[in-house]
Structure formats: C-alpha cells, structure tokens
Motif scaffolding. Structure first.
Motif, PDB file in Angstrom:
ATOM      1  N   SER A 169      77.181  70.230  43.472  1.00  0.00           N
ATOM      2  CA  SER A 169      77.023  70.820  42.146  1.00  0.00           C
ATOM      3  C   SER A 169      75.704  71.574  42.046  1.00  0.00           C
ATOM      4  N   GLY A 170      74.652  71.021  42.626  1.00  0.00           N
ATOM      5  CA  GLY A 170      73.363  71.701  42.627  1.00  0.00           C
ATOM      6  C   GLY A 170      73.413  73.004  43.398  1.00  0.00           C
ATOM      7  N   ALA A 171      74.136  73.022  44.515  1.00  0.00           N
ATOM      8  CA  ALA A 171      74.265  74.246  45.302  1.00  0.00           C
ATOM      9  C   ALA A 171      75.031  75.310  44.529  1.00  0.00           C
ATOM     10  N   ILE A 172      76.040  74.896  43.800  1.00  0.00           N
ATOM     11  CA  ILE A 172      76.806  75.846  42.985  1.00  0.00           C
ATOM     12  C   ILE A 172      75.926  76.427  41.877  1.00  0.00           C
ATOM     13  N   ILE A 173      75.100  75.583  41.283  1.00  0.00           N
ATOM     14  CA  ILE A 173      74.198  76.056  40.223  1.00  0.00           C
ATOM     15  C   ILE A 173      73.204  77.068  40.784  1.00  0.00           C
ATOM     16  N   LEU A 174      72.628  76.792  41.944  1.00  0.00           N
ATOM     17  CA  LEU A 174      71.689  77.727  42.564  1.00  0.00           C
ATOM     18  C   LEU A 174      72.375  79.048  42.925  1.00  0.00           C
ATOM     19  N   ALA A 175      73.593  78.972  43.443  1.00  0.00           N
ATOM     20  CA  ALA A 175      74.320  80.190  43.791  1.00  0.00           C
ATOM     21  C   ALA A 175      74.628  81.018  42.546  1.00  0.00           C
ATOM     22  N   ALA A 176      75.017  80.353  41.473  1.00  0.00           N
ATOM     23  CA  ALA A 176      75.305  81.068  40.229  1.00  0.00           C
ATOM     24  C   ALA A 176      74.051  81.723  39.669  1.00  0.00           C
ATOM     25  N   GLN A 177      72.913  81.044  39.780  1.00  0.00           N
ATOM     26  CA  GLN A 177      71.660  81.637  39.314  1.00  0.00           C
ATOM     27  C   GLN A 177      71.300  82.874  40.127  1.00  0.00           C
ATOM     28  N   ALA A 178      71.480  82.815  41.430  1.00  0.00           N
ATOM     29  CA  ALA A 178      71.151  83.965  42.281  1.00  0.00           C
ATOM     30  C   ALA A 178      72.069  85.147  41.980  1.00  0.00           C
ATOM     31  N   ILE A 179      73.345  84.881  41.776  1.00  0.00           N
ATOM     32  CA  ILE A 179      74.289  85.951  41.449  1.00  0.00           C
ATOM     33  C   ILE A 179      73.956  86.559  40.088  1.00  0.00           C
ATOM     34  N   ALA A 180      73.644  85.715  39.110  1.00  0.00           N
ATOM     35  CA  ALA A 180      73.295  86.216  37.779  1.00  0.00           C
ATOM     36  C   ALA A 180      72.014  87.039  37.814  1.00  0.00           C
ATOM     37  N   ALA A 181      71.041  86.624  38.620  1.00  0.00           N
ATOM     38  CA  ALA A 181      69.800  87.396  38.737  1.00  0.00           C
ATOM     39  C   ALA A 181      70.072  88.756  39.381  1.00  0.00           C
ATOM     40  N   ALA A 211      71.583  90.965  36.801  1.00  0.00           N
ATOM     41  CA  ALA A 211      70.574  91.381  35.820  1.00  0.00           C
ATOM     42  C   ALA A 211      69.704  92.498  36.363  1.00  0.00           C
ATOM     43  N   VAL A 212      69.411  92.481  37.660  1.00  0.00           N
ATOM     44  CA  VAL A 212      68.596  93.540  38.251  1.00  0.00           C
ATOM     45  C   VAL A 212      69.366  94.859  38.282  1.00  0.00           C
ATOM     46  N   LEU A 213      70.695  94.793  38.339  1.00  0.00           N
ATOM     47  CA  LEU A 213      71.491  96.021  38.323  1.00  0.00           C
ATOM     48  C   LEU A 213      71.327  96.792  37.017  1.00  0.00           C
ATOM     49  N   ALA A 214      70.788  96.148  36.005  1.00  0.00           N
ATOM     50  CA  ALA A 214      70.548  96.829  34.734  1.00  0.00           C
ATOM     51  C   ALA A 214      69.514  97.935  34.891  1.00  0.00           C
ATOM     52  N   ALA A 215      68.734  97.928  35.947  1.00  0.00           N
ATOM     53  CA  ALA A 215      67.733  98.967  36.178  1.00  0.00           C
ATOM     54  C   ALA A 215      68.360 100.252  36.714  1.00  0.00           C
ATOM     55  N   ALA A 216      69.585 100.209  37.192  1.00  0.00           N
ATOM     56  CA  ALA A 216      70.218 101.405  37.742  1.00  0.00           C
ATOM     57  C   ALA A 216      70.546 102.415  36.647  1.00  0.00           C
ATOM     58  N   GLY A 217      71.003 101.955  35.516  1.00  0.00           N
ATOM     59  CA  GLY A 217      71.358 102.852  34.414  1.00  0.00           C
ATOM     60  C   GLY A 217      70.186 103.667  33.897  1.00  0.00           C
ATOM     61  N   PRO A 218      69.065 103.021  33.564  1.00  0.00           N
ATOM     62  CA  PRO A 218      67.927 103.807  33.096  1.00  0.00           C
ATOM     63  C   PRO A 218      67.390 104.786  34.144  1.00  0.00           C
ATOM     64  N   GLY A 219      67.458 104.409  35.407  1.00  0.00           N
ATOM     65  CA  GLY A 219      66.987 105.319  36.453  1.00  0.00           C
ATOM     66  C   GLY A 219      67.819 106.594  36.510  1.00  0.00           C
ATOM     67  N   ILE A 220      69.125 106.448  36.448  1.00  0.00           N
ATOM     68  CA  ILE A 220      70.013 107.609  36.459  1.00  0.00           C
ATOM     69  C   ILE A 220      69.814 108.443  35.192  1.00  0.00           C
ATOM     70  N   SER A 228      66.078  88.462  35.180  1.00  0.00           N
ATOM     71  CA  SER A 228      66.254  88.019  36.567  1.00  0.00           C
ATOM     72  C   SER A 228      65.096  87.126  37.016  1.00  0.00           C
ATOM     73  N   PHE A 229      63.858  87.449  36.596  1.00  0.00           N
ATOM     74  CA  PHE A 229      62.727  86.569  36.927  1.00  0.00           C
ATOM     75  C   PHE A 229      62.894  85.196  36.295  1.00  0.00           C
ATOM     76  N   LEU A 230      63.355  85.172  35.058  1.00  0.00           N
ATOM     77  CA  LEU A 230      63.562  83.883  34.399  1.00  0.00           C
ATOM     78  C   LEU A 230      64.615  83.057  35.123  1.00  0.00           C
ATOM     79  N   LEU A 231      65.689  83.711  35.538  1.00  0.00           N
ATOM     80  CA  LEU A 231      66.750  82.981  36.235  1.00  0.00           C
ATOM     81  C   LEU A 231      66.301  82.471  37.599  1.00  0.00           C
ATOM     82  N   MET A 232      65.480  83.249  38.297  1.00  0.00           N
ATOM     83  CA  MET A 232      65.095  82.850  39.641  1.00  0.00           C
ATOM     84  C   MET A 232      63.928  81.870  39.678  1.00  0.00           C
ATOM     85  N   PHE A 233      62.955  82.029  38.795  1.00  0.00           N
ATOM     86  CA  PHE A 233      61.738  81.236  38.917  1.00  0.00           C
ATOM     87  C   PHE A 233      61.590  80.129  37.880  1.00  0.00           C
ATOM     88  N   VAL A 234      62.171  80.290  36.715  1.00  0.00           N
ATOM     89  CA  VAL A 234      62.080  79.235  35.707  1.00  0.00           C
ATOM     90  C   VAL A 234      63.170  78.203  35.941  1.00  0.00           C
TER      91      VAL A 234
END
Length: 101
Positions: A11-23, A26-35, A80-86
């Motif tokens: 269960s802990g591994a699934i939670i970590l994987a979900a956090q990494a995918i969600a982060a 979230a980082v993909l949100a930077a692609a729209g403003p760049g374009i 994404s920082f909150l999901l990965m580090f907090v």
C-alpha cells in the motif's frame, strides 16, 4: 501478521507511485504557458513591426499578459513540490503503520 506487513508495504508503494505520477502531471501544467507565451511574443513582434509607434503599449500589454500566464505554470510547480517533498499521504500512512507494529 506477516501478511499484514506485506500488504502495508504494498500500500505504501502504491501511495508513493501515485504521488510521483500526480507530481509529473502537475509539472505538465508548465507546457501550456510556455506555448502561449511564445505565441504571444510572436504576435507582439508582428504588431510592433506593423505599427512601430505603438511599440510601448504593445510591450506593456505583452509583459502583463506574460506575467499572468506564468502563474499557472508556477502553481503547477508548487503543487508538484508539495506532492514530492511534503508527502502528506505517505506520512499519514507511515504513522498508521507504526501504530500497528
């Protein structure tokens, strides 16, 4: 009891994987403003070439629009920082597991 420990670790591994995918999402949100900012800068250059006397107004509008567009990319980075580090979900999970061990 051993089977319960294995299930908790999985269960802990699934939670970590979900956090990494969600982060990552979230980082993909930077692609729209760049374009969008690239497109806006190109259009501003075209407008300034057509009407050189309006260059100051075009530049100020471009800078304000760029600043507003950049906020969505910054919000995605913060999430994404909150999901990965907090790691609120994982810390809660670790506290829950330690109560049963």
């Amino acid at each position: 009891m051993e089977e319960l420990n294995v299930q908790m670790i999985q269960s802990g591994a699934i939670i970590l994987a979900a956090q990494a995918i969600a982060a990552g999402i979230a980082v993909l949100a930077a692609a729209g403003p760049g374009i969008g900012q690239g497109y806006a800068a190109g259009k501003a250059a075209e407008a300034a070439a057509r009407q050189p006397e309006a260059r100051g107004d075009i530049l100020s509008t471009l800078l304000i629009g760029g600043a507003l567009a950049e906020t969505s990319g910054i919000y995605g980075l913060v999430v994404s920082f909150l999901l990965m580090f907090v790691s609120p979900f994982f810390n809660t999970f670790v506290n829950w597991v330690t109560t049963f061990m």
